[in-house]
Design a protein around this motif. Structure first.
Motif, short mmCIF file in Angstrom:
data_model
loop_
_atom_site.label_atom_id
_atom_site.label_comp_id
_atom_site.label_asym_id
_atom_site.label_seq_id
_atom_site.Cartn_x
_atom_site.Cartn_y
_atom_site.Cartn_z
N THR A 112 53.51 29.49 40.37
CA THR A 112 52.13 29.05 40.16
C THR A 112 51.35 30.07 39.33
O THR A 112 50.62 29.70 38.40
CB THR A 112 51.43 28.83 41.53
OG1 THR A 112 52.16 27.84 42.24
CG2 THR A 112 50.00 28.38 41.36
N ILE A 113 51.50 31.34 39.66
CA ILE A 113 50.77 32.39 38.91
C ILE A 113 51.21 32.40 37.45
O ILE A 113 50.38 32.44 36.53
CB ILE A 113 50.97 33.77 39.58
CG1 ILE A 113 50.30 33.77 40.96
CG2 ILE A 113 50.42 34.89 38.70
CD1 ILE A 113 50.66 34.97 41.82
N GLN A 149 38.57 40.69 37.32
CA GLN A 149 38.99 40.04 38.56
C GLN A 149 38.74 38.53 38.53
O GLN A 149 39.47 37.77 39.17
CB GLN A 149 38.23 40.67 39.75
CG GLN A 149 38.70 42.08 40.09
CD GLN A 149 40.12 42.08 40.64
OE1 GLN A 149 40.46 41.27 41.48
NE2 GLN A 149 40.96 42.99 40.15
N ASP A 150 37.72 38.10 37.79
CA ASP A 150 37.44 36.65 37.71
C ASP A 150 38.59 35.90 37.04
O ASP A 150 39.02 34.84 37.50
CB ASP A 150 36.12 36.42 36.96
CG ASP A 150 36.05 37.17 35.63
OD1 ASP A 150 36.72 38.23 35.49
OD2 ASP A 150 35.36 36.68 34.70
N GLU A 154 41.60 33.18 38.69
CA GLU A 154 42.01 31.85 38.22
C GLU A 154 43.53 31.70 38.14
O GLU A 154 44.07 30.63 38.37
CB GLU A 154 41.39 31.56 36.86
CG GLU A 154 39.91 31.24 36.99
CD GLU A 154 39.28 30.86 35.67
OE1 GLU A 154 40.01 30.43 34.75
OE2 GLU A 154 38.05 31.00 35.58
N TRP A 155 44.18 32.80 37.79
CA TRP A 155 45.65 32.73 37.70
C TRP A 155 46.29 32.60 39.09
O TRP A 155 47.34 31.99 39.24
CB TRP A 155 46.24 33.97 37.03
CG TRP A 155 45.65 34.32 35.70
CD1 TRP A 155 44.90 33.51 34.89
CD2 TRP A 155 45.75 35.57 35.02
NE1 TRP A 155 44.53 34.19 33.75
CE2 TRP A 155 45.03 35.45 33.79
CE3 TRP A 155 46.37 36.79 35.31
CZ2 TRP A 155 44.93 36.51 32.88
CZ3 TRP A 155 46.27 37.83 34.41
CH2 TRP A 155 45.55 37.69 33.20
N LYS A 186 51.95 43.23 37.16
CA LYS A 186 51.08 43.85 38.17
C LYS A 186 50.42 42.79 39.05
O LYS A 186 50.29 42.96 40.26
CB LYS A 186 50.03 44.72 37.44
CG LYS A 186 49.25 45.60 38.32
CD LYS A 186 49.39 47.10 38.08
CE LYS A 186 50.74 47.67 38.23
NZ LYS A 186 51.13 48.93 38.11
N VAL A 187 49.98 41.70 38.44
CA VAL A 187 49.34 40.62 39.20
C VAL A 187 50.35 40.02 40.20
O VAL A 187 50.01 39.78 41.36
CB VAL A 187 48.78 39.54 38.26
CG1 VAL A 187 48.33 38.31 39.04
CG2 VAL A 187 47.61 40.09 37.45
N LEU A 188 51.58 39.82 39.78
CA LEU A 188 52.60 39.30 40.69
C LEU A 188 52.86 40.28 41.83
O LEU A 188 53.00 39.88 42.99
CB LEU A 188 53.90 39.02 39.92
CG LEU A 188 53.87 37.82 38.96
CD1 LEU A 188 55.08 37.83 38.04
CD2 LEU A 188 53.80 36.51 39.73
#
Ligand code: PBE
Length: 266
Positions: A112-113, A149-150, A154-155, A186-188
């Motif tokens: 999903t990300i 961060q916004d 969303e991701w 990094k987000v994952l």
């Protein structure tokens, strides 16, 4: 040839990058289409290309390189793309995210990300500028994430948190891809995955996702730059569409070089 022509001044050399890059194939095609039989496309690396450009630029010497946008070199130097009336470079395109078959079942949150990951040239350039300035890519990615961060929200919207599943991201050492891969990696990681970033050549990047030894890449330049790789492997991966729109490839010269079109190289 004429020693005062652009060819004479550059020894009929175009400074290229890694031999497997789509940009190199496009340039080999351009040399044929424009009948630039005297010219040589020099193979090397993206880093070596930029070093050559810097050297010539500082001495105001003529140079022709293979280039692409987004890239920090356009903000550091005054450069222009040579016009491409034969359309060898295919015009504006996108960078897509491609994942292995089965990732959606095995790591739905990561899928999903990756599917929701999308940003703009200006975002990517912020990371690239920091990395070019000497910041560690993972630090530059963290800095961008903290300041945006916004966008990150969303991701990650609606994505299940991971259970420490391993996610292997493959990428090529192009400045654009170093930036994007570090950010999405990094987000994952922040969402519960164990992420490894693996730097490879472009062919093995596509092959790895097709054979399942890698999970994803955010580095697919389409529809033209990686057309051959895409066609070779497209039945064996899942294309999640663009994560960045409006890229460009072509032959690039400093603005002080007095030609405007690839046709003038003849
Ligand atoms: N590039 C940068 C790559 C894609 C990203 C333009 C050098 C290529 O030519 O394959």
């Amino acid at each position: 040839g004429d020693p005062n022509s652009i060819g004479g001044q550059t020894n009929y050399k175009i400074i290229g990058i890694e031999p497997g890059a789509g940009l190199m194939k496009q340039t080999r095609d351009a040399l044929k289409k424009y009948e630039l039989n005297n010219w040589q496309l020099v193979e090397g690396s993206s880093a070596a290309m930029v070093a050559e450009l810097k050297k010539a630029y500082n001495k105001k010497e003529p140079i022709i390189v293979t280039g692409w946008s987004p890239h920090w070199m356009f903000s550091t130097y005054d450069l222009k793309y040579l016009e491409d009336p034969n359309n060898s470079y295919g015009g504006a395109e996108n960078i897509n995210t491609i994942v292995r078959k089965g990732l959606e079942q095995d790591a739905p949150g990561a899928y999903t990300i990756l599917d929701q990951f999308a940003w703009k040239t200006s975002d990517m350039e912020e990371v690239m500028v920091d990395v070019t300035g000497g910041m560690d890519p993972s630090k530059a990615a963290e800095k961008w994430i903290n300041a945006n961060q916004d966008k990150v929200a969303e991701w990650t919207k609606g994505a299940q948190t991971g259970n420490s599943e391993s996610i292997k991201l493959v990428y090529v050492a192009w400045d654009t891809e170093i930036a994007s891969t570090n950010v999405i990696g990094k987000v994952l990681e922040q969402n519960g995955y164990k992420v490894t970033l693996s730097q490879v050549e472009v062919g093995p990047m596509y092959a790895g996702i097709a054979n399942g030894s890698a999970d994803a890449t955010v580095s697919a330049w389409l529809p033209s730059t990686h057309l051959e790789y895409y066609n070779t492997y497209k039945n064996n991966f899942v294309d999640l569409g663009p994560n960045l729109k409006g890229t460009k490839t072509g032959l690039v010269v400093p603005k002080y070089v007095d030609i405007n079109s690839i046709e003038e190289l003849k």
